[in-house]
Design an enzyme around this catalytic site. Structure first.
Site, PDB file in Angstrom:
ATOM      1  CG  ASP A   1      63.760  26.714  70.453  1.00 17.94           C
ATOM      2  OD1 ASP A   1      62.822  25.906  70.674  1.00 17.94           O
ATOM      3  OD2 ASP A   1      63.962  27.207  69.327  1.00 17.94           O
TER       4      ASP A   1
ATOM      5  CG  ASP B   1      53.888  29.117  70.028  1.00 19.86           C
ATOM      6  OD1 ASP B   1      52.841  29.453  70.611  1.00 19.86           O
ATOM      7  OD2 ASP B   1      54.273  29.667  68.982  1.00 19.86           O
TER       8      ASP B   1
ATOM      9  CG  PHE C   1      57.778  34.865  65.843  1.00 21.25           C
ATOM     10  CD1 PHE C   1      57.187  33.614  65.890  1.00 21.25           C
ATOM     11  CD2 PHE C   1      59.016  34.992  65.230  1.00 21.25           C
ATOM     12  CE1 PHE C   1      57.814  32.511  65.319  1.00 21.25           C
ATOM     13  CE2 PHE C   1      59.646  33.898  64.656  1.00 21.25           C
ATOM     14  CZ  PHE C   1      59.041  32.657  64.702  1.00 21.25           C
TER      15      PHE C   1
ATOM     16  NE  ARG D   1      68.350  27.968  62.918  1.00 20.20           N
ATOM     17  CZ  ARG D   1      67.308  27.402  63.521  1.00 20.20           C
ATOM     18  NH1 ARG D   1      67.194  27.510  64.829  1.00 20.20           N
ATOM     19  NH2 ARG D   1      66.390  26.755  62.834  1.00 20.20           N
TER      20      ARG D   1
END
Length: 218
Positions: free
Chosen positions: A135, A138, A187, A200
């Site tokens: 997904d 980072d 974020f 989600r």
């Protein structure tokens, strides 16, 4: 022959979109700042990534390896587009799927302590073209750890597709092969990306608010 498409670069000063312009679940109304990437844009970009994947990897059996849990929506949608290309092409290739689960976040920080807490027998990757679907990248530490693990099984090829890549000073410099969007150091949640398992169920990628962080803090 067309080259691989670059990721969509979202600038640091990108304001995003007002929540009122989209359908947002009421229970998250106070927990988000803005819609950052609308669902329709995610789907269009994913369709193009599917074409890029098939162009580079479509000559041999592909094993698509989903990194759970955050990668499952992107994984499912990307595979739907790849399967459509497979159905409508004169040349099609077999494709199987596998899953692995990693843990590296607590609240909104990557801990750097990577734990493999689930997954099937990865010996099935030997000799295959492996597409790892994630997904978000980072710091890149998680993916470097996973790549080291996968390469122990001697796959024919390993490529990584990530919906998002974050521009952050914490990055170790790793860049995936296929990138949906390059985003600022915010974020983000939604489209299966979570904050301590919440959010989600959002269709869009959104920026979480400080209220949301406080409400769902572990």
């Amino acid at each position: 022959m067309a080259t691989r498409s670059p990721g969509v670069v979202i600038s640091d000063d990108e304001p995003g979109y007002d929540l009122d312009l989209f359908c947002i679940p009421n229970h998250y109304a106070e927990d988000l700042e803005r819609v950052f990437i609308p669902h329709g844009l995610i789907m269009d970009r994913t369709e193009r990534l599917a074409r890029d994947v098939m162009k580079e990897m479509g000559g041999h059996h592909i094993v698509a390896l989903c990194v759970l849990k955050g990668g499952y929506k992107f994984f499912a949608d990307l595979l739907d587009y790849i399967k459509a290309l497979n159905r409508n092409s004169d040349r099609s290739i077999p494709m199987t799927v596998d899953f692995i689960r990693l843990k590296s976040y607590c609240n909104d920080q990557s801990t750097g302590d990577i734990k493999v807490i689930g997954g099937d027998d990865l010996s099935t990757l030997t000799g295959k073209n492996v597409l790892i679907v994630e997904d978000i990248i980072d710091t890149g530490k998680t993916m470097q750890t996973l790549l080291s693990l996968v390469r122990q099984y001697n796959p024919k090829m390993v490529k990584v597709a990530s919906l998002l890549v974050k521009r952050t000073p914490r990055s170790v410099g790793y860049k995936p092969d296929f990138v949906g969007f390059e985003i600022p150091d915010k974020f983000v949640v939604g489209y299966a990306l979570d904050y301590n398992e919440y959010f989600r169920d959002l269709n869009h990628v959104c920026v979480i608010s400080e209220t949301g962080k406080a409400k769902y803090k572990a």
